[in-house]
Design a protein around this motif. Structure first.
Motif, PDB file in Angstrom:
ATOM      1  N   VAL A  45       0.820  -1.217   0.000  1.00  0.00           N
ATOM      2  CA  VAL A  45       0.000   0.000   0.000  1.00  0.00           C
ATOM      3  C   VAL A  45       0.851   1.263   0.000  1.00  0.00           C
ATOM      4  N   PRO A  46       1.831   1.433   0.913  1.00  0.00           N
ATOM      5  CA  PRO A  46       2.640   2.666   0.860  1.00  0.00           C
ATOM      6  C   PRO A  46       3.440   2.810  -0.433  1.00  0.00           C
ATOM      7  N   ILE A  47       4.028   1.689  -0.921  1.00  0.00           N
ATOM      8  CA  ILE A  47       4.817   1.762  -2.147  1.00  0.00           C
ATOM      9  C   ILE A  47       3.933   2.171  -3.321  1.00  0.00           C
ATOM     10  N   LYS A  48       2.756   1.602  -3.397  1.00  0.00           N
ATOM     11  CA  LYS A  48       1.846   1.925  -4.494  1.00  0.00           C
ATOM     12  C   LYS A  48       1.387   3.376  -4.408  1.00  0.00           C
ATOM     13  N   LEU A  49       1.088   3.853  -3.215  1.00  0.00           N
ATOM     14  CA  LEU A  49       0.670   5.242  -3.060  1.00  0.00           C
ATOM     15  C   LEU A  49       1.789   6.194  -3.465  1.00  0.00           C
ATOM     16  N   PHE A  50       3.011   5.910  -3.019  1.00  0.00           N
ATOM     17  CA  PHE A  50       4.140   6.779  -3.350  1.00  0.00           C
ATOM     18  C   PHE A  50       4.393   6.796  -4.853  1.00  0.00           C
ATOM     19  N   PHE A  51       4.432   5.622  -5.467  1.00  0.00           N
ATOM     20  CA  PHE A  51       4.705   5.542  -6.897  1.00  0.00           C
ATOM     21  C   PHE A  51       3.586   6.212  -7.698  1.00  0.00           C
ATOM     22  N   SER A  52       2.346   6.007  -7.296  1.00  0.00           N
ATOM     23  CA  SER A  52       1.217   6.620  -7.994  1.00  0.00           C
ATOM     24  C   SER A  52       1.275   8.134  -7.911  1.00  0.00           C
ATOM     25  N   LEU A  53       1.622   8.653  -6.735  1.00  0.00           N
ATOM     26  CA  LEU A  53       1.694  10.095  -6.554  1.00  0.00           C
ATOM     27  C   LEU A  53       2.810  10.704  -7.396  1.00  0.00           C
ATOM     28  N   ILE A  81      -6.781   9.181  -9.659  1.00  0.00           N
ATOM     29  CA  ILE A  81      -7.412   9.897  -8.542  1.00  0.00           C
ATOM     30  C   ILE A  81      -6.469  10.976  -8.016  1.00  0.00           C
ATOM     31  N   PHE A  82      -5.184  10.639  -7.903  1.00  0.00           N
ATOM     32  CA  PHE A  82      -4.208  11.646  -7.485  1.00  0.00           C
ATOM     33  C   PHE A  82      -4.148  12.801  -8.487  1.00  0.00           C
ATOM     34  N   LEU A  83      -4.181  12.463  -9.766  1.00  0.00           N
ATOM     35  CA  LEU A  83      -4.107  13.488 -10.802  1.00  0.00           C
ATOM     36  C   LEU A  83      -5.309  14.426 -10.726  1.00  0.00           C
ATOM     37  N   ALA A  84      -6.480  13.861 -10.475  1.00  0.00           N
ATOM     38  CA  ALA A  84      -7.668  14.696 -10.313  1.00  0.00           C
ATOM     39  C   ALA A  84      -7.537  15.617  -9.101  1.00  0.00           C
ATOM     40  N   GLY A  85      -6.948  15.089  -8.017  1.00  0.00           N
ATOM     41  CA  GLY A  85      -6.730  15.921  -6.843  1.00  0.00           C
ATOM     42  C   GLY A  85      -5.734  17.035  -7.090  1.00  0.00           C
ATOM     43  N   LEU A  86      -4.682  16.743  -7.833  1.00  0.00           N
ATOM     44  CA  LEU A  86      -3.692  17.773  -8.151  1.00  0.00           C
ATOM     45  C   LEU A  86      -4.301  18.894  -8.980  1.00  0.00           C
ATOM     46  N   LYS A  87      -5.246  18.565  -9.846  1.00  0.00           N
ATOM     47  CA  LYS A  87      -5.891  19.573 -10.681  1.00  0.00           C
ATOM     48  C   LYS A  87      -6.729  20.551  -9.846  1.00  0.00           C
ATOM     49  N   GLN A  88      -7.134  20.130  -8.656  1.00  0.00           N
ATOM     50  CA  GLN A  88      -7.988  20.974  -7.822  1.00  0.00           C
ATOM     51  C   GLN A  88      -7.193  21.926  -6.930  1.00  0.00           C
ATOM     52  N   THR A 108       1.399  20.917  -1.648  1.00  0.00           N
ATOM     53  CA  THR A 108       0.851  19.770  -2.365  1.00  0.00           C
ATOM     54  C   THR A 108       0.323  18.709  -1.414  1.00  0.00           C
ATOM     55  N   LEU A 109       1.145  18.270  -0.477  1.00  0.00           N
ATOM     56  CA  LEU A 109       0.713  17.201   0.430  1.00  0.00           C
ATOM     57  C   LEU A 109      -0.467  17.604   1.317  1.00  0.00           C
ATOM     58  N   PRO A 110      -0.448  18.781   1.963  1.00  0.00           N
ATOM     59  CA  PRO A 110      -1.634  19.153   2.765  1.00  0.00           C
ATOM     60  C   PRO A 110      -2.907  19.264   1.935  1.00  0.00           C
ATOM     61  N   MET A 111      -2.804  19.885   0.748  1.00  0.00           N
ATOM     62  CA  MET A 111      -3.993  20.042  -0.073  1.00  0.00           C
ATOM     63  C   MET A 111      -4.461  18.720  -0.673  1.00  0.00           C
ATOM     64  N   LEU A 112      -3.547  17.783  -0.805  1.00  0.00           N
ATOM     65  CA  LEU A 112      -3.865  16.489  -1.396  1.00  0.00           C
ATOM     66  C   LEU A 112      -4.184  15.436  -0.337  1.00  0.00           C
ATOM     67  N   SER A 113      -4.129  15.803   0.927  1.00  0.00           N
ATOM     68  CA  SER A 113      -4.316  14.828   2.009  1.00  0.00           C
ATOM     69  C   SER A 113      -5.674  14.115   1.975  1.00  0.00           C
ATOM     70  N   PRO A 114      -6.798  14.761   1.610  1.00  0.00           N
ATOM     71  CA  PRO A 114      -8.053  13.991   1.508  1.00  0.00           C
ATOM     72  C   PRO A 114      -7.996  12.906   0.446  1.00  0.00           C
ATOM     73  N   VAL A 131      -5.341  15.033   7.928  1.00  0.00           N
ATOM     74  CA  VAL A 131      -6.091  15.326   6.705  1.00  0.00           C
ATOM     75  C   VAL A 131      -6.584  16.764   6.752  1.00  0.00           C
ATOM     76  N   PHE A 132      -6.268  17.516   5.719  1.00  0.00           N
ATOM     77  CA  PHE A 132      -6.622  18.934   5.626  1.00  0.00           C
ATOM     78  C   PHE A 132      -7.810  19.103   4.687  1.00  0.00           C
ATOM     79  N   TYR A 133      -8.873  19.757   5.191  1.00  0.00           N
ATOM     80  CA  TYR A 133     -10.045  20.059   4.368  1.00  0.00           C
ATOM     81  C   TYR A 133     -10.134  21.576   4.203  1.00  0.00           C
ATOM     82  N   GLU A 134     -10.020  22.033   2.969  1.00  0.00           N
ATOM     83  CA  GLU A 134      -9.985  23.468   2.699  1.00  0.00           C
ATOM     84  C   GLU A 134     -11.288  24.137   3.120  1.00  0.00           C
TER      85      GLU A 134
END
Length: 323
Positions: free
Chosen positions: A105-113, A198-205, A229-235, A313-316
């Motif tokens: 799970v962590p490796i996949k999340l890191f690589f995906s991000l 999903i990460f890419l969609a979050g980065l666009k926001q 990036t990380l705080p805004m992408l935390s959700p 987790v940061f919610y704007e």
């Protein structure tokens, strides 16, 4: 009904009659809309009741029975659950699955991000690159890919053939208990497309103004990554984390096709144990208990993740961390 209509049209009648008529008419329209809505969702509702809810309830009942498929279930209470501690394969499969989840799970999340960040750029042909990166995930969980992975990491597979050019030979990626689970983790990492999207969609926001303002203040790219990036992408990270844990605990295809739980049970996952008990040993009652215990583990971990999320987790919309 006729009296209500007359009361509605006739002048000088009490306002109460007119309100009663409007209420009756509104309720009739609402009932008609409800009937139409239920008719439209009836195929899905029937499928949910017959193919999802009913099997779940049946499985819960069977978990308290001795059911070898060849005769009627026999009620035995909590005996199936009490056998977990006595089953060495249960403890082994649980430890293998936890190790798989802990690393994959962590490796996949890191690589995906990281891939999502690379693809979140305005360059020529970026849509083509995104499509090419995502295509493997369309077939990532299929039997064909698992067979291909088995051939790639076999003793005479493509990986060993490539390494032989550098004088490295005889590595049993699948036949060695120390590396077999790693090949399955590597396959899971390769199936990163959905998480990446999903990460890419979050980065666009993420507002670009934040990067521009921080750049004016002299913030480096690394600092922007950790403080913007990380705080805004935390959700989005939290969402992918929960789904990743749930999916990893249910991993079956890769272990069944590539290693069949071997060697020396080093890749014998929890889902493989459940499958063997149900369809090889015909211990359907015990297998149902295993399934419900897996549900319990996933529910506990999900609850812990939701509780811990309020600290990171940061919610704007809330102006800070989740409450």
């Amino acid at each position: 009904m006729s009296e209500l209509i007359v009361a509605e049209k006739a002048p000088g009648k009490p306002a109460f009659s007119r309100r009663l008529f409007r209420l009756f008419k509104r309720k009739k329209v609402s009932d008609e809309n409800n009937v139409a809505g239920y008719l439209f969702i009836s195929p899905w509702l029937a499928g949910f009741l017959l193919l999802t809810l009913w099997p779940i309830l049946q499985s819960f009942y069977l978990s308290f029975t001795d059911y070898p498929l060849l005769r009627e279930p026999e009620w035995i209470g909590f005996k199936n659950y009490s056998q977990f501690a006595k089953d060495p394969l249960f403890l082994k499969s649980l430890s293998v699955t936890i190790a798989y989840v802990f690393f994959s799970v962590p490796i996949k999340l890191f690589f995906s991000l990281m891939v999502a960040i690379l693809l979140n750029r305005n360059i020529r042909g970026i849509s083509f690159y995104r499509t090419m990166v995502y295509i493997p995930s369309l077939i990532g969980g299929s039997v064909a890919v698992s067979v291909l992975w088995k051939n790639m990491f076999g003793l005479d597979g493509y990986i060993n053939n490539f390494l032989s050019w550098f004088g490295i030979t005889g590595i049993g990626w699948i036949s060695n208990p120390q590396t077999a689970l790693g090949t399955l983790i590597l396959l899971s990492t390769w199936q990163f497309g959905s998480t990446m999207i999903i990460f890419l969609a979050g980065l666009k926001q993420i507002p670009k103004d934040l990067y521009e303002s921080s750049g004016v203040d002299g913030a480096s790219k690394v600092r922007q990554f950790f403080h913007i990036t990380l705080p805004m992408l935390s959700p989005v990270i939290f969402f992918n984390l929960v789904l990743g844990i749930i999916g990893s605990f249910q991993m079956f295809n890769s272990a069944f096709i590539i290693t069949q739980g071997g060697p020396a049970n080093s890749t014998y996952t929890y889902a493989l144990l459940l499958y063997d008990k149900a369809f090889k040993n015909f211990e359907m009652g015990y297998a149902s208990a295993l399934a419900w215990f897996l549900l319990f583990i996933i529910a506990i971990l999900s609850t812990m993740n939701f509780y811990a999320s309020k600290y990171w987790v940061f919610y704007e919309s809330e102006g800070g961390k989740s409450k």
